[in-house]
Design a protein around this motif. Structure first.
Motif, mmCIF file in Angstrom:
data_model
loop_
_atom_site.group_PDB
_atom_site.id
_atom_site.type_symbol
_atom_site.label_atom_id
_atom_site.label_comp_id
_atom_site.label_asym_id
_atom_site.label_seq_id
_atom_site.Cartn_x
_atom_site.Cartn_y
_atom_site.Cartn_z
ATOM 1 N N ARG A 39 25.161 -55.591 11.438
ATOM 2 C CA ARG A 39 24.486 -54.337 11.087
ATOM 3 C C ARG A 39 24.351 -53.431 12.314
ATOM 4 N NH1 ARG A 39 21.520 -53.769 6.439
ATOM 5 N NH2 ARG A 39 20.001 -52.496 7.573
ATOM 6 N N TYR A 40 24.033 -54.024 13.435
ATOM 7 C CA TYR A 40 23.924 -53.231 14.664
ATOM 8 C C TYR A 40 25.286 -52.675 15.075
ATOM 9 C CZ TYR A 40 22.768 -51.997 19.476
ATOM 10 O OH TYR A 40 22.598 -51.326 20.670
ATOM 11 N N ALA A 41 26.337 -53.490 14.910
ATOM 12 C CA ALA A 41 27.680 -53.022 15.261
ATOM 13 C C ALA A 41 28.133 -51.889 14.331
ATOM 14 C CB ALA A 41 28.670 -54.183 15.194
ATOM 15 N N VAL A 42 27.799 -52.007 13.039
ATOM 16 C CA VAL A 42 28.150 -50.936 12.095
ATOM 17 C C VAL A 42 27.425 -49.649 12.449
ATOM 18 C CG1 VAL A 42 27.866 -50.209 9.693
ATOM 19 C CG2 VAL A 42 28.808 -52.458 10.214
ATOM 20 N N ARG A 43 26.173 -49.781 12.904
ATOM 21 C CA ARG A 43 25.417 -48.589 13.297
ATOM 22 C C ARG A 43 26.042 -47.930 14.529
ATOM 23 N NH1 ARG A 43 19.153 -49.621 13.624
ATOM 24 N NH2 ARG A 43 19.738 -50.323 11.515
ATOM 25 N N LEU A 44 26.567 -48.740 15.445
ATOM 26 C CA LEU A 44 27.199 -48.179 16.632
ATOM 27 C C LEU A 44 28.577 -47.584 16.334
ATOM 28 C CD1 LEU A 44 26.353 -50.831 19.388
ATOM 29 C CD2 LEU A 44 25.320 -48.574 19.066
ATOM 30 N N LEU A 45 29.320 -48.260 15.460
ATOM 31 C CA LEU A 45 30.690 -47.834 15.192
ATOM 32 C C LEU A 45 30.800 -46.871 14.025
ATOM 33 C CD1 LEU A 45 32.471 -51.303 15.579
ATOM 34 C CD2 LEU A 45 32.294 -49.480 17.282
ATOM 35 N N GLY A 46 29.678 -46.536 13.380
ATOM 36 C CA GLY A 46 29.729 -45.689 12.199
ATOM 37 C C GLY A 46 30.336 -44.325 12.468
ATOM 38 N N ARG A 47 29.825 -43.637 13.464
ATOM 39 C CA ARG A 47 30.323 -42.288 13.764
ATOM 40 C C ARG A 47 31.774 -42.298 14.249
ATOM 41 N NH1 ARG A 47 26.543 -38.229 13.951
ATOM 42 N NH2 ARG A 47 24.359 -38.908 13.748
ATOM 43 N N PRO A 48 32.162 -43.171 15.198
ATOM 44 C CA PRO A 48 33.578 -43.161 15.619
ATOM 45 C C PRO A 48 34.547 -43.460 14.474
ATOM 46 C CG PRO A 48 32.237 -44.330 17.219
ATOM 47 C CD PRO A 48 31.355 -44.080 16.038
ATOM 48 N N ILE A 49 34.186 -44.419 13.630
ATOM 49 C CA ILE A 49 35.082 -44.738 12.507
ATOM 50 C C ILE A 49 35.116 -43.595 11.504
ATOM 51 C CG2 ILE A 49 35.361 -46.277 10.522
ATOM 52 C CD1 ILE A 49 34.481 -48.571 12.245
ATOM 53 N N ALA A 50 33.986 -42.950 11.259
ATOM 54 C CA ALA A 50 33.963 -41.811 10.331
ATOM 55 C C ALA A 50 34.821 -40.661 10.848
ATOM 56 C CB ALA A 50 32.531 -41.343 10.111
ATOM 57 N N ARG A 51 34.844 -40.457 12.180
ATOM 58 C CA ARG A 51 35.715 -39.413 12.728
ATOM 59 C C ARG A 51 37.174 -39.831 12.730
ATOM 60 N NH1 ARG A 51 31.320 -38.830 16.560
ATOM 61 N NH2 ARG A 51 32.423 -40.255 17.969
ATOM 62 N N ARG A 52 37.393 -41.128 12.784
ATOM 63 C CA ARG A 52 38.786 -41.615 12.829
ATOM 64 C C ARG A 52 39.467 -41.488 11.474
ATOM 65 N NH1 ARG A 52 43.163 -42.598 12.435
ATOM 66 N NH2 ARG A 52 44.507 -44.109 13.504
#
Length: 329
Positions: A39-52
């Motif tokens: 869950r913490y990793a998804v919170r960190l990677l959410g914005r970069p993946i959404a922009r990707r």
């Protein structure tokens, strides 16, 4: 890498896997830790993946894969600590998958169809769609197993992907939310057709939610006028059929816009002194010289045909003949 992590934990606590109860607790603890880290990793990677990724559904699927991978990694670490080897785990999972594959074939079909949905891009999260049964709603979520639709009746519709792929799905807001509607109006031949067309266009343009004008709207290589336009469709049996075409701003207000247009047309016909009349089927009953007469059938054996007898019920006078009056007397 996984074996190195397991060896490090075994050196710190070599007696972890001796008790079955303790082994279960270790597995549960590592599964919970993996879930929290994911869950913490998804919170960190959410914005970069959404922009990707351009599509929101693909981005959410990628985040689910990240969460599952991290959780599974910690579960495997816990399995190694309690003495379960990776080879045995893979063999058990393989055997279980082969047995469960027969039972869970529909689920596997939904997952495969979900991958096709993510690749084909027929609709996206936030799009308004209409199913073949007339149900309309907004796509709320797309997973590899199901598609969730938030209907206009304030309910959720969850459909497996193998089911929704077999249905005819109309995307009402894929590229442009504007939608064109048609309305047919039948006027009499005695009406002023030019005035009727102008009145209908004016009534549609004065309705809330209807596009009143502006640049032409392009659909593919064709261009259509954005303002309401009324055409002579055909000359029918009971009158002249006029077809109104107009555009609405939002696809989820189609019924409201259609009702408003028809109400405005009716009000303008009532208020203004114009030679326009709505047409409807008429029936004319014509009585010829034989009306009011009944013929008596000829019985077998009779030589002469029966003469027509005047029926009092058909003639409508309600009185009896003179001969009948004398007989009763």
């Amino acid at each position: 890498m996984l074996d190195s992590v397991v060896d490090l934990f075994n050196q710190l606590a070599p007696q972890w896997g001796n008790s079955p109860a303790w082994s279960v607790l270790v597995l549960l603890a590592f599964a919970a830790i993996g879930y929290g880290v994911s869950r913490y990793a998804v919170r960190l990677l959410g914005r970069p993946i959404a922009r990707r990724f351009r599509r929101q559904s693909v981005a959410q699927t990628a985040l689910r894969v990240v969460r599952l991978s991290i959780t599974l990694f910690f579960v495997l670490i816990g399995s190694g600590l309690v003495g379960l080897e990776l080879g045995n785990i893979v063999l058990s999972v393989t055997v279980f998958s082969a047995v469960a594959g027969i039972v869970l074939a529909p689920l596997v079909g939904s997952i495969i169809n979900g991958l096709f949905l993510l690749a084909d891009e027929p609709y996206e999260i936030g799009d308004m769609v209409e199913l073949d049964d007339g149900t309309r709603g907004f796509v709320d979520d797309i997973t590899i197993r199901y598609t969730k639709i938030f209907t206009l009746d304030n309910t959720f519709l969850v459909m497996p992907n193998d089911v929704i792929r077999d249905k005819r799905v109309i995307n009402l807001s894929a590229e442009d939310q504007r939608a064109r509607l048609s309305l047919q109006v039948l006027v009499t031949y005695e009406s002023n057709v030019a005035a009727a067309r102008s009145l209908i266009e004016e009534a549609a343009a004065g309705t809330e939610g209807v596009i009143r004008g502006g640049p032409d709207i392009r659909i593919g290589s064709a261009r259509y006028p954005s303002s309401p336009t009324c055409y002579i469709d055909e000359f029918g049996d009971n009158g002249v059929l006029l077809t109104l075409r107009y555009w609405v701003e939002r696809p989820y207000k189609i019924l409201t816009a259609r009702s408003g247009v028809q109400t405005n047309i009716w009000d303008r016909l009532e208020e203004r002194d114009v030679a326009v009349e709505m047409a409807y089927p008429h029936q004319h009953l014509v009585f010829d010289d034989t009306s009011g007469e009944a013929k008596v059938a000829v019985r077998e054996g009779d030589d002469e045909p029966a003469e027509p007898v005047e029926s009092a019920a058909l003639s409508g006078d309600g009185s009896k003949g003179k001969d009948e009056e004398s007989d009763e007397a």
